[in-house]
Design a protein around this motif. Structure first.
Motif, PDB file in Angstrom:
ATOM      1  N   ILE A 515       0.911  -1.075  -0.005  1.00  0.00           N
ATOM      2  CA  ILE A 515       0.090   0.060   0.022  1.00  0.00           C
ATOM      3  C   ILE A 515       1.118   1.424   0.056  1.00  0.00           C
ATOM      4  CG2 ILE A 515      -1.510   1.469   1.406  1.00  0.00           C
ATOM      5  CD1 ILE A 515      -2.911  -1.266   2.220  1.00  0.00           C
ATOM      6  N   PHE A 516       1.909   1.329   0.989  1.00  0.00           N
ATOM      7  CA  PHE A 516       2.791   2.509   0.905  1.00  0.00           C
ATOM      8  C   PHE A 516       3.442   2.463  -0.387  1.00  0.00           C
ATOM      9  CE2 PHE A 516       6.229   5.001   2.093  1.00  0.00           C
ATOM     10  CZ  PHE A 516       5.624   5.792   2.664  1.00  0.00           C
ATOM     11  N   GLY A 517       4.160   1.413  -0.765  1.00  0.00           N
ATOM     12  CA  GLY A 517       4.973   1.432  -2.070  1.00  0.00           C
ATOM     13  C   GLY A 517       4.124   1.718  -3.411  1.00  0.00           C
ATOM     14  N   GLY A 518       2.844   1.282  -3.282  1.00  0.00           N
ATOM     15  CA  GLY A 518       1.911   1.475  -4.529  1.00  0.00           C
ATOM     16  C   GLY A 518       1.594   3.149  -4.612  1.00  0.00           C
ATOM     17  N   PHE A 519       1.541   3.470  -3.226  1.00  0.00           N
ATOM     18  CA  PHE A 519       1.221   4.919  -3.218  1.00  0.00           C
ATOM     19  C   PHE A 519       2.201   5.876  -3.815  1.00  0.00           C
ATOM     20  CE2 PHE A 519       1.043   9.305  -1.414  1.00  0.00           C
ATOM     21  CZ  PHE A 519      -0.100   9.466  -1.892  1.00  0.00           C
ATOM     22  N   ALA A 520       3.528   5.573  -3.354  1.00  0.00           N
ATOM     23  CA  ALA A 520       4.763   6.465  -4.211  1.00  0.00           C
ATOM     24  C   ALA A 520       4.930   6.074  -5.393  1.00  0.00           C
ATOM     25  CB  ALA A 520       5.985   5.741  -3.256  1.00  0.00           C
ATOM     26  N   ALA A 521       4.584   5.060  -5.895  1.00  0.00           N
ATOM     27  CA  ALA A 521       4.778   4.803  -7.554  1.00  0.00           C
ATOM     28  C   ALA A 521       3.573   5.397  -8.314  1.00  0.00           C
ATOM     29  CB  ALA A 521       5.050   3.328  -7.699  1.00  0.00           C
ATOM     30  N   GLY A 522       2.317   5.295  -7.720  1.00  0.00           N
ATOM     31  CA  GLY A 522       1.290   5.791  -8.351  1.00  0.00           C
ATOM     32  C   GLY A 522       1.508   7.400  -8.269  1.00  0.00           C
ATOM     33  N   VAL A 523       2.121   8.115  -7.449  1.00  0.00           N
ATOM     34  CA  VAL A 523       2.345   9.444  -7.380  1.00  0.00           C
ATOM     35  C   VAL A 523       3.279   9.644  -8.572  1.00  0.00           C
ATOM     36  CG1 VAL A 523       3.299  11.362  -6.150  1.00  0.00           C
ATOM     37  CG2 VAL A 523       1.491   9.956  -4.897  1.00  0.00           C
ATOM     38  N   SER A 524       4.377   8.848  -8.602  1.00  0.00           N
ATOM     39  CA  SER A 524       5.333   9.123  -9.711  1.00  0.00           C
ATOM     40  C   SER A 524       4.840   9.215 -11.026  1.00  0.00           C
ATOM     41  CB  SER A 524       6.632   8.110  -9.677  1.00  0.00           C
ATOM     42  OG  SER A 524       7.354   8.153 -10.565  1.00  0.00           O
ATOM     43  N   GLY A 525       3.769   8.038 -11.355  1.00  0.00           N
ATOM     44  CA  GLY A 525       3.306   7.731 -12.609  1.00  0.00           C
ATOM     45  C   GLY A 525       2.284   9.090 -12.912  1.00  0.00           C
ATOM     46  N   GLY A 526       1.669   9.297 -12.067  1.00  0.00           N
ATOM     47  CA  GLY A 526       0.738  10.544 -11.979  1.00  0.00           C
ATOM     48  C   GLY A 526       1.503  11.748 -12.521  1.00  0.00           C
ATOM     49  N   ILE A 527       2.591  12.079 -11.917  1.00  0.00           N
ATOM     50  CA  ILE A 527       3.344  13.108 -12.281  1.00  0.00           C
ATOM     51  C   ILE A 527       3.707  13.268 -13.580  1.00  0.00           C
ATOM     52  CG2 ILE A 527       5.194  14.777 -11.779  1.00  0.00           C
ATOM     53  CD1 ILE A 527       5.027  13.872  -8.726  1.00  0.00           C
ATOM     54  N   ALA A 528       4.350  11.930 -13.850  1.00  0.00           N
ATOM     55  CA  ALA A 528       4.715  11.693 -15.332  1.00  0.00           C
ATOM     56  C   ALA A 528       3.697  12.169 -16.354  1.00  0.00           C
ATOM     57  CB  ALA A 528       5.379  10.418 -15.380  1.00  0.00           C
ATOM     58  N   ALA A 529       2.414  11.609 -15.960  1.00  0.00           N
ATOM     59  CA  ALA A 529       1.506  11.766 -16.970  1.00  0.00           C
ATOM     60  C   ALA A 529       1.207  12.959 -17.277  1.00  0.00           C
ATOM     61  CB  ALA A 529      -0.056  10.986 -16.366  1.00  0.00           C
TER      62      ALA A 529
END
Lengths: 607, 385
Positions: A515-529
């Motif tokens: 959950i914690f890791g998924g959040f960090a990665a998801g934020v990274s993907g969101g910024i990239a988008a």
């Protein structure tokens, strides 16, 4: 109904092709418990040596096969001697990474020697076709089947009845005991690598002839399908690998029959996940067989992390924070933005892979989930970008954890394979779920980054934004690792049986980490988008997952600062090597190999 | 190992980057320097072959431009940065080009994710992104600095549909397409045009770029019972499909999009591509002077190798870039404005290319209806196959 016969035959034919790679992989895994990611590269080398033999030297087929087998075996021996043997006493993850580095180097060498253009590799067999069902098969189909089945049988007999074969199996069961009984473990490894490489080379040759086409991109696909087939059949089980390959071919073929071509790989990877979850040792392992993975500890070896004084970290952070105030080019800033985005992904992976020991090879899927969620929220529902990115992080945390949760019972390599498959599945779902993701057309016109109504479009503001987000995530993660949670995570990594005995619920802690890791990665993907303004199913691919894992291992597993240092290094190095043009990925591969060789615990050490 | 290593590592990589930037500034001072174009494209990675083909076309065009006296006496040159078709790298390259004052215009990238991720940076940085293979319908919507000579699929696919339906008389079609943004857009335009011409679409199948085995797909095609197969493919996958179609016993007419037009298609497909119809933009015996010059020059420069579609795109792109710079000079904004002013630039693909200012694309691609006969592309003589 006759079509079903045709689908069955086609599935068996292509399964045949997969079997050639899978058998080599199974052999190596059987002995050294290593998934050899360079097997596809040896297959590539074999195909090109075959091309030289056939087209330039005009050798007849039997001679071509011998030439390719010998040359590929030599390549295998060199890899074993110089790439892997020096690592035999280091962490278990090191050889895995080394094979990835070796595959970079081999693929690039072939590309530089032969140019990336595809070439025709004419079949040297007579062109007769036999009618079977509604289609036909040719002599090459029979030859491939013959080579696959014969080699599997020969290997089976070799392992069961010859002395060297016993030595191989003894080494596979218990390396130290075998050594005590006087088995020359190095010779065993050499023999295995030689045989597997010869098989890999010949399979590249035959498959090249089969399609009358060889190109430098064939290596990764061969490895992927080979790994799937091998694991389905039971890692390290040679006859199982053949049956697993045929099964994979059949599942793909029936998948195409029922749902259409674009669903083909989806079924391949679903099969893999289902087999892994239901029968983690493969379809043909007996229930009482000891799991082929070491139970604890040895996959990721503990090491003393490098202590960095707090003031040094503060100075470094301050230096990077004020960097845009100096006259640095936007190119440098953009490169560092990429590093910060990769850093967030690496933070996520270092927690999941390093701290709790679930080595994920599909982490790009979390980026993709975050990116698509954030893009669609801001486009379809006019959610402000800042909130949309957080939404992406939450979705990635929730969906990522849900997808991985069936695999929580897996260990070691199997987690990697399962996550690899889940990564591919996410990408294929994005490709096919057109009503939401717009399929291959992708999502364009994603609004730029914005915070509280202000657009962040200059490189400087994006730099600060991504830097701050990364630092905040890193601080949170540092805090987490220092708490009792971090200790529980590490306890599970180091000895999950002991951890359970102490009353830790493994699944709950693994979920928390994802959950914690998924959040960090998801934020990274969101910024990239929002940074790219356009994404499609190819934006976040397997290469990114592999890159993230490389970063994490380079920095030191579980090491928060290491993840960031690794990101800066692995984003920076290829940029620094730009001057070398076509050679830069080759240099990158060599640097990676050297790092693994001389500092397998990572730059800053495992935490 | 201490933190020294970490900092030296970071510092040395930064120092190298800054050294690059400083170097570019000093070099700009000399005006005898060539006019520099930035190219962002794949030289390594899975699409590396297309970057290599771009280079061949660029180099041929540059030879001709230099031989004709360059651009107002100055040489034209390009700096090719390898992006691996990866958006992470193409955005860094975009910043690099935008902040390098020597670069007057950018060409590429190859894939849509890599190109369109970089578009906002080029748009805000005020540097033209000239995407000559970017057929994604939204590419030029990225802003007024995005221009493209890629043949719009809205133009190309009706030509292919007319060839297949009206000229070859096919009535029930199976469409196999690469499942990328290009293949998907093309398929949609093709299906629409084919239906307007009165054909029925029996089945459409999208496949991923790495696919090599099409036997099961072809069983689906066979069961749909079409009288023709349409391939919206590149040459390598197109050749694979044609071979496997013949191997599983499909004897229908095959008609392929212009992207298979390459000597490699013939080499990889062998006998299986005999009688395959291809709608293209030019052909070997084309009497048009620009085509004759291109093919003769290409064969001379590359040891008798036949040029393919991607060679032609990049050759045209470099010539277009030269024409634009002749009008716009070396100012980045003036170059953008010059795209609207260039008229009738000699082009292999378009004959005479003029931009439509509204869409920032070129309309009116040339059309040639070819068929493979005796292992060569030849103009179709109207005889059924």
């Amino acid at each position: 109904m006759s079509s079903w016969l045709d689908y069955t035959i086609n599935g068996l034919i292509v399964g045949n092709v997969y079997a050639l790679v899978a058998v080599g992989l199974a052999l190596i895994f059987g002995v050294s418990r290593l998934i050899n990611f360079a097997q596809g590269s040896i297959y590539l080398v074999g195909a090109y040596i075959g091309w030289v033999a056939v087209v330039q030297l005009h050798t007849p087929l039997p001679l071509t096969i011998i030439v390719v087998a010998v040359a590929a075996a030599l390549v295998g021996l060199v890899i074993e001697r110089f790439g892997l043997r020096p690592l035999q006493n280091s962490v278990r993850i090191a050889p895995l990474l080394a094979t990835i580095g070796i595959s970079f180097v081999l693929d690039q060498l072939v590309m530089l020697t032969f140019s990336p253009n595809p070439r025709a590799l004419p079949s040297q067999l007579p062109d007769v076709r036999f009618q079977v069902g509604g289609g036909t098969i040719g002599p090459l189909d029979l030859l491939i089947a013959g080579v696959g089945i014969t080699s599997a049988l020969l290997l089976f007999v070799f392992l069961r009845y010859s002395k060297l074969g016993w030595a191989v199996r003894a080494t596979a069961q218990d390396r130290d005991a075998a050594m005590q009984m006087g088995v020359d473990v190095n010779r065993v490894n050499q023999a295995v690598f030689g045989i597997a490489a010869a098989l890999g080379g010949v399979s590249g040759l035959l498959v090249g002839m089969y399609y009358n086409q060889i190109d430098t991109a064939m290596s990764l696909q061969a490895t992927l399908k080979g790994v799937v087939a091998e694991v389905v059949g039971g890692a390290g089980n040679v006859p199982g690998a053949v049956i697993g390959s045929l099964l994979l071919g059949l599942v793909e073929s029936y998948g195409v029959a029922v749902f259409g071509t674009s669903y083909r790989n989806l079924f391949a990877f679903l099969l893999l996940v289902v087999v892994l979850v239901l029968r983690p040792n493969g379809l043909f392992a007996s229930a009482r067989q000891a799991p082929p993975e070491p139970l604890t500890g040895t996959f990721i070896a503990p090491s003393r992390p490098v202590r960095i004084p707090r003031w040094a970290l503060l100075v470094a952070a301050a230096a990077f924070a004020i960097l845009p105030l100096f006259p640095v080019s936007f190119y440098v800033l953009q490169t560092l933005i990429n590093a910060w985005l990769l850093g967030m992904l690496a933070l996520s992976l270092t927690l999941v892979a390093g701290t709790i020991g679930q080595v994920s090879l599909g982490h790009a899927a979390l980026l993709a989930i975050g990116a698509y969620t954030s893009a669609l929220l801001s486009l379809n529902f006019s959610v402000p970008v800042g909130l949309a990115i957080i939404g992406g992080g939450l979705m990635s945390a929730a969906l990522g954890t849900a997808l991985i949760s069936p695999s929580f019972r897996l260990r070691g390599h199997y987690v990697s394979i399962a996550t690899l498959a889940i990564g591919e599945i996410v990408s294929l779902v994005i490709l096919n779920w057109e009503s939401v993701t717009r399929g291959p057309i992708g999502i364009s016109g994603i609004p730029p980054l914005a915070l509280f109504g202000y657009d962040l479009i200059s490189a400087t503001s994006i730099y600060w934004f991504s830097f701050i987000v990364m630092v905040v995530l890193a601080l949170l993660q540092g805090r987490l690792l220092g708490s009792h949670l971090g200790r529980s995570f590490r306890a599970i990594r180091d000895d999950d049986i002991a951890a359970r005995a102490y009353g830790l619920s493994l699944n709950r802690y693994k979920s928390l980490a994802f959950i914690f890791g998924g959040f960090a990665a998801g934020v990274s993907g969101g910024i990239a988008a929002h940074l790219y303004s356009y994404i499609n199913h190819e934006t976040f691919n397997t290469q990114q997952s592999i890159l993230a894992l490389t970063v994490v291992i380079l920095g030191g597993l579980g090491n928060v600062v290491g993840a960031i240092v690794g990101s800066v290094a692995l984003v920076g190095l290829p940029e620094v090597f730009r001057i070398a043009a076509e050679y830069r990925i080759l240099i990158y591969g060599i640097v990676l190999l050297l790092l693994v060789r001389f500092r397998p615990q990572g730059l800053l050490g495992t935490m | 190992m201490s933190n020294i290593d970490r900092r030296t590592l970071v510092k040395s990589s930064l120092a190298a980057m800054m050294a690059g930037a400083a170097f570019s500034r000093t070099a700009f001072a000399q005006s005898s320097e060539p006019i520099l174009l930035g190219v962002s494209g794949p030289l390594t990675g899975p699409n590396a072959q297309y970057g290599t083909q771009w280079k061949q076309g660029f180099d041929l065009a540059l030879d001709e431009i230099q031989a004709a006296g360059g651009i107002n006496g100055r040489k034209l040159a390009y700096s090719f940065e390898d992006s691996q078709s990866d958006p992470r790298q193409s955005v860094a390259i975009a910043q690099k080009f935008v902040s390098d004052p020597r670069i007057v215009m950018e060409l590429g990238d190859f894939s849509s994710p890599a190109s369109m991720a970089a578009s906002p940076i080029y748009q805000r940085g005020g540097l033209v992104q000239f995407g000559f293979t970017n057929s994604h319908p939204d590419f030029t919507k990225g802003g007024d600095f995005m221009w493209s000579t890629s043949v719009s699929q809205a133009d190309e696919q009706p030509l292919l549909a007319a060839y297949a339906v009206k000229r070859l008389g096919l009535k029930k079609l199976a469409v196999l397409h690469l499942n990328t943004d290009w293949g998907r857009t093309s398929r949609d335009y093709f299906v629409k045009a084919a239906k307007e011409n009165g054909a029925e679409i029996a089945v459409t199948e999208g496949y991923i770029a790495e696919e090599r085995d099409f036997r099961s797909t072809l069983v689906r095609v066979r069961d749909a019972n079409p009288d023709g197969l349409i391939l919206i493919s590149y040459y390598s996958d197109g050749a694979l499909i044609a071979r496997q179609a013949r191997q599983v016993g499909l004897k229908q007419v095959i008609c392929a999009a212009s992207s298979v037009y390459s000597p490699k298609f013939l080499e990889l497909g062998g006998e299986a591509v005999e009688d395959v119809h291809v709608g293209t933009r030019y052909f070997p015996e084309d009497p048009r002077p620009e085509v004759k010059k291109f093919i003769a020059g290409f064969k001379k420069k590359y040891n008798g190798q036949e040029p393919d579609a991607f060679n032609a795109y990049s050759y045209d792109a470099m010539n277009m870039a030269a024409a634009v710079i002749r009008i716009g000079g070396t100012d980045r904004r003036a170059i953008r404005d010059a795209f609207a002013k260039v008229k009738d630039v000699s082009s292999v693909i378009f004959g005479q290319a003029t931009f439509d200012v509204e869409s920032r694309r070129v309309k009116g691609a040339m059309n040639a209806e070819l068929v493979v006969r005796k292992g060569q592309f030849a103009l179709w003589d109207g005889k059924p196959t």
